[in-house]
Design a protein around this motif. Sequence first.
Motif, PDB file in Angstrom:
ATOM      1  N   VAL A  44      63.859  49.935  35.656  1.00 22.62           N
ATOM      2  CA  VAL A  44      63.065  50.529  34.572  1.00 22.62           C
ATOM      3  C   VAL A  44      62.153  49.480  33.949  1.00 22.62           C
ATOM      4  O   VAL A  44      60.955  49.713  33.756  1.00 22.62           O
ATOM      5  N   LEU A  45      62.713  48.315  33.664  1.00 20.98           N
ATOM      6  CA  LEU A  45      61.924  47.272  32.992  1.00 20.98           C
ATOM      7  C   LEU A  45      60.818  46.711  33.884  1.00 20.98           C
ATOM      8  O   LEU A  45      59.727  46.399  33.403  1.00 20.98           O
ATOM      9  N   VAL A  46      61.067  46.602  35.188  1.00 18.63           N
ATOM     10  CA  VAL A  46      60.022  46.153  36.116  1.00 18.63           C
ATOM     11  C   VAL A  46      58.905  47.186  36.181  1.00 18.63           C
ATOM     12  O   VAL A  46      57.716  46.834  36.099  1.00 18.63           O
ATOM     13  N   LEU A  47      59.267  48.451  36.324  1.00 17.04           N
ATOM     14  CA  LEU A  47      58.243  49.498  36.397  1.00 17.04           C
ATOM     15  C   LEU A  47      57.382  49.517  35.141  1.00 17.04           C
ATOM     16  O   LEU A  47      56.147  49.582  35.217  1.00 17.04           O
ATOM     17  N   ILE A  48      58.013  49.421  33.976  1.00 15.59           N
ATOM     18  CA  ILE A  48      57.263  49.424  32.719  1.00 15.59           C
ATOM     19  C   ILE A  48      56.388  48.168  32.614  1.00 15.59           C
ATOM     20  O   ILE A  48      55.239  48.236  32.187  1.00 15.59           O
ATOM     21  N   SER A  49      56.918  47.027  33.019  1.00 14.91           N
ATOM     22  CA  SER A  49      56.161  45.769  32.929  1.00 14.91           C
ATOM     23  C   SER A  49      54.956  45.735  33.857  1.00 14.91           C
ATOM     24  O   SER A  49      53.962  45.066  33.568  1.00 14.91           O
ATOM     25  N   LEU A  50      55.055  46.435  34.979  1.00 13.17           N
ATOM     26  CA  LEU A  50      53.944  46.449  35.938  1.00 13.17           C
ATOM     27  C   LEU A  50      52.969  47.596  35.687  1.00 13.17           C
ATOM     28  O   LEU A  50      51.911  47.635  36.313  1.00 13.17           O
ATOM     29  N   PHE A  57      55.583  36.673  39.854  1.00 13.77           N
ATOM     30  CA  PHE A  57      57.033  36.695  39.685  1.00 13.77           C
ATOM     31  C   PHE A  57      57.446  35.991  38.397  1.00 13.77           C
ATOM     32  O   PHE A  57      58.223  36.526  37.597  1.00 13.77           O
ATOM     33  N   SER A  58      56.933  34.786  38.183  1.00 11.93           N
ATOM     34  CA  SER A  58      57.330  34.007  37.003  1.00 11.93           C
ATOM     35  C   SER A  58      56.914  34.706  35.707  1.00 11.93           C
ATOM     36  O   SER A  58      57.623  34.645  34.702  1.00 11.93           O
ATOM     37  N   GLU A  59      55.792  35.381  35.728  1.00  8.38           N
ATOM     38  CA  GLU A  59      55.334  36.120  34.554  1.00  8.38           C
ATOM     39  C   GLU A  59      56.280  37.288  34.267  1.00  8.38           C
ATOM     40  O   GLU A  59      56.650  37.532  33.117  1.00  8.38           O
ATOM     41  N   LEU A  60      56.687  37.995  35.321  1.00  7.71           N
ATOM     42  CA  LEU A  60      57.646  39.086  35.148  1.00  7.71           C
ATOM     43  C   LEU A  60      58.965  38.579  34.591  1.00  7.71           C
ATOM     44  O   LEU A  60      59.557  39.181  33.699  1.00  7.71           O
ATOM     45  N   THR A  75      65.460  43.480  42.743  1.00 15.26           N
ATOM     46  CA  THR A  75      64.860  44.705  42.200  1.00 15.26           C
ATOM     47  C   THR A  75      63.464  44.914  42.754  1.00 15.26           C
ATOM     48  O   THR A  75      63.100  46.034  43.156  1.00 15.26           O
ATOM     49  N   LEU A  76      62.664  43.863  42.811  1.00 15.91           N
ATOM     50  CA  LEU A  76      61.317  43.975  43.374  1.00 15.91           C
ATOM     51  C   LEU A  76      61.367  44.373  44.851  1.00 15.91           C
ATOM     52  O   LEU A  76      60.560  45.194  45.307  1.00 15.91           O
ATOM     53  N   GLU A  98      51.705  38.200  44.039  1.00 18.28           N
ATOM     54  CA  GLU A  98      51.427  39.125  42.937  1.00 18.28           C
ATOM     55  C   GLU A  98      52.078  40.469  43.219  1.00 18.28           C
ATOM     56  O   GLU A  98      52.153  40.909  44.361  1.00 18.28           O
ATOM     57  N   TYR A  99      52.514  41.119  42.150  1.00 17.43           N
ATOM     58  CA  TYR A  99      53.154  42.425  42.233  1.00 17.43           C
ATOM     59  C   TYR A  99      52.370  43.409  41.379  1.00 17.43           C
ATOM     60  O   TYR A  99      51.916  43.077  40.277  1.00 17.43           O
ATOM     61  N   SER A 100      52.227  44.617  41.910  1.00 15.51           N
ATOM     62  CA  SER A 100      51.583  45.698  41.165  1.00 15.51           C
ATOM     63  C   SER A 100      52.243  47.003  41.606  1.00 15.51           C
ATOM     64  O   SER A 100      53.025  47.032  42.550  1.00 15.51           O
TER      65      SER A 100
END
Length: 140
Positions: A44-50, A57-60, A75-76, A98-100
């Motif tokens: 949930v937190l990854v989806l909301i953050s992206l 990665f480090s920013e997440l 999780t990613l 990078e992740y999006s």
Amino acid sequence: MKKVKIVSGAGQEGLSGKLLRGDLLSAACPSRIILKHMTSRWGVLVLISLEGNTRRFSELRRLIGGVSERMLAQTLQWLEADGLVKRVAYEVVPPHVEYSLTPLGQEAAAKVRDLADWIEGSLPSLMQHWPAGMLTEAEE
């Protein structure tokens, strides 16, 4: 999961039809795997953050307080395998990844954001039902 109805024999839905359609209440349904990935605390937190952002990665990891490097990576990987997260690795030194969110990921993020917003808005009412000491447990 896309709903597809396959009818066999005397109007009864066959097993393959149920698997294609998805039956979340069934223990054998593969949609439960995606549900687990999306609705885990970190999912949930990854989806909301992206949502609406491309992040490294480090920013997440900095953004999502309390997540370990291992759990964030796992999780990613899960969300990428489910088609919700796009990972782009640039061949530079040091490595740059990078992740999006994919279009499906954007849809999923909107859904879990609604749930997260409801939880945050309802938190005082929800916490009234907690037994003494539960807030301390939640922080662990």
